[in-house]
Design a protein around this motif. Sequence first.
Motif, PDB file in Angstrom:
ATOM      1  N   TRP A 129      -7.881  53.219 -60.724  1.00  0.00           N
ATOM      2  CA  TRP A 129      -6.442  53.849 -60.789  1.00  0.00           C
ATOM      3  C   TRP A 129      -5.724  53.015 -61.697  1.00  0.00           C
ATOM      4  CZ3 TRP A 129      -3.180  57.073 -60.006  1.00  0.00           C
ATOM      5  CH2 TRP A 129      -1.642  56.673 -59.972  1.00  0.00           C
ATOM      6  N   ARG A 133      -3.549  55.805 -63.848  1.00  0.00           N
ATOM      7  CA  ARG A 133      -1.908  55.857 -63.583  1.00  0.00           C
ATOM      8  C   ARG A 133      -1.109  56.102 -64.879  1.00  0.00           C
ATOM      9  NH1 ARG A 133       0.789  50.991 -64.503  1.00  0.00           N
ATOM     10  NH2 ARG A 133      -0.558  49.377 -64.870  1.00  0.00           N
ATOM     11  N   PHE A 136      -0.039  59.526 -66.154  1.00  0.00           N
ATOM     12  CA  PHE A 136       1.267  59.897 -65.715  1.00  0.00           C
ATOM     13  C   PHE A 136       2.665  59.075 -66.006  1.00  0.00           C
ATOM     14  CE2 PHE A 136      -2.185  60.978 -62.942  1.00  0.00           C
ATOM     15  CZ  PHE A 136      -2.446  62.577 -63.086  1.00  0.00           C
ATOM     16  N   CYS A 139       6.208  59.581 -64.697  1.00  0.00           N
ATOM     17  CA  CYS A 139       6.269  59.789 -63.422  1.00  0.00           C
ATOM     18  C   CYS A 139       7.095  58.598 -62.815  1.00  0.00           C
ATOM     19  CB  CYS A 139       4.779  59.769 -62.660  1.00  0.00           C
ATOM     20  SG  CYS A 139       4.836  59.854 -60.827  1.00  0.00           S
ATOM     21  N   LYS A 141       8.372  55.368 -61.224  1.00  0.00           N
ATOM     22  CA  LYS A 141       7.464  54.268 -60.643  1.00  0.00           C
ATOM     23  C   LYS A 141       7.251  54.354 -59.070  1.00  0.00           C
ATOM     24  CE  LYS A 141       7.339  51.100 -64.351  1.00  0.00           C
ATOM     25  NZ  LYS A 141       7.397  49.583 -64.773  1.00  0.00           N
ATOM     26  N   GLN A 143       7.195  56.836 -57.148  1.00  0.00           N
ATOM     27  CA  GLN A 143       6.366  57.987 -56.682  1.00  0.00           C
ATOM     28  C   GLN A 143       5.084  57.856 -57.392  1.00  0.00           C
ATOM     29  OE1 GLN A 143       9.513  60.884 -58.026  1.00  0.00           O
ATOM     30  NE2 GLN A 143       8.184  62.106 -56.846  1.00  0.00           N
ATOM     31  N   ARG A 144       4.713  56.869 -58.499  1.00  0.00           N
ATOM     32  CA  ARG A 144       3.436  56.799 -59.123  1.00  0.00           C
ATOM     33  C   ARG A 144       2.624  55.863 -58.382  1.00  0.00           C
ATOM     34  NH1 ARG A 144       3.452  55.201 -65.404  1.00  0.00           N
ATOM     35  NH2 ARG A 144       3.700  53.210 -64.455  1.00  0.00           N
ATOM     36  N   GLN A 145       2.143  56.439 -57.182  1.00  0.00           N
ATOM     37  CA  GLN A 145       0.931  55.703 -56.369  1.00  0.00           C
ATOM     38  C   GLN A 145      -0.147  56.710 -56.275  1.00  0.00           C
ATOM     39  OE1 GLN A 145       1.656  52.846 -55.153  1.00  0.00           O
ATOM     40  NE2 GLN A 145       3.851  52.900 -56.046  1.00  0.00           N
ATOM     41  N   ARG A 146      -1.357  56.207 -56.409  1.00  0.00           N
ATOM     42  CA  ARG A 146      -2.714  56.968 -56.315  1.00  0.00           C
ATOM     43  C   ARG A 146      -2.550  58.206 -55.199  1.00  0.00           C
ATOM     44  NH1 ARG A 146      -6.158  58.252 -53.185  1.00  0.00           N
ATOM     45  NH2 ARG A 146      -5.872  56.613 -51.813  1.00  0.00           N
ATOM     46  N   ILE A 149      -0.271  61.078 -56.373  1.00  0.00           N
ATOM     47  CA  ILE A 149      -0.823  61.937 -57.455  1.00  0.00           C
ATOM     48  C   ILE A 149      -2.246  62.735 -56.852  1.00  0.00           C
ATOM     49  CG2 ILE A 149      -2.252  61.798 -59.814  1.00  0.00           C
ATOM     50  CD1 ILE A 149       0.704  60.899 -59.914  1.00  0.00           C
ATOM     51  N   TRP A 189       5.233  64.779 -65.215  1.00  0.00           N
ATOM     52  CA  TRP A 189       4.840  63.429 -65.343  1.00  0.00           C
ATOM     53  C   TRP A 189       3.867  63.317 -66.375  1.00  0.00           C
ATOM     54  CZ3 TRP A 189       3.119  63.577 -59.386  1.00  0.00           C
ATOM     55  CH2 TRP A 189       4.231  63.585 -58.396  1.00  0.00           C
TER      56      TRP A 189
END
Length: 215
Positions: A129, A133, A136, A139, A141, A143-146, A149, A189
């Motif tokens: 991850w 990450r 993207f 995207c 930050k 929202q940019r969680q594994r 996604i 993203w």
Amino acid sequence: MNWNDLKKHFSPARLGRYRAARGGDVGRAAADYASNVLLSEAMVPMLNVLEIALRNGIHARLSRLYGRADWWEAWAGDPAFTWQNKEVGSAKAKLIRRHEPQTPDKVLAELTFGFWTSLFNVQFQAVLWKDLRLVFARCPKPQRQRHNISAALNRIRDLRNRIFHHEPLLWLIPTLLEQHQTGVTVINWVDPELGQWLGNHDRLPAVWADWTSRP
């Protein structure tokens, strides 16, 4: 072509849901079936852009992480990647059957969308991850969680499978238009300019509006 002819070619079971949704009105049901075909076609540009951009983005990140273009070879014998290794083996077997070289680009092109989405599963959080990450980069930050996604990609994968198995799209919840927007969001993203480029070729919103405007 009348309703009986359509049933002969497409089967009563396949057409039955369309007829039921229209209260037995076969004329409107036939029009809906045609609309479903057009909606399936109109989804292809978004799916095409997303899948290719996703796999190339992943390829770039993992090539850098493992220091080799055939990064999947670093997983050979690793039980954590048993399913992925099997998928790579299947991709290579297809190339062998077609007498094509097993170059990284060729193997990449044979790997399924399910393969790419699987790399965001929870078991790879610690392994992949941190690097994936970066695919993207645009995207936000928060929202940019594994898990965010992964959930978005799995929704798109399920929709892709439904489309390519020629299933009804008219009555999905969330709607087809909303699910299409999920795909567009993921593309943005990756790169908003790519999303803008897609917008110049994407007919899905117009085809959806045409169907929903009918009585």
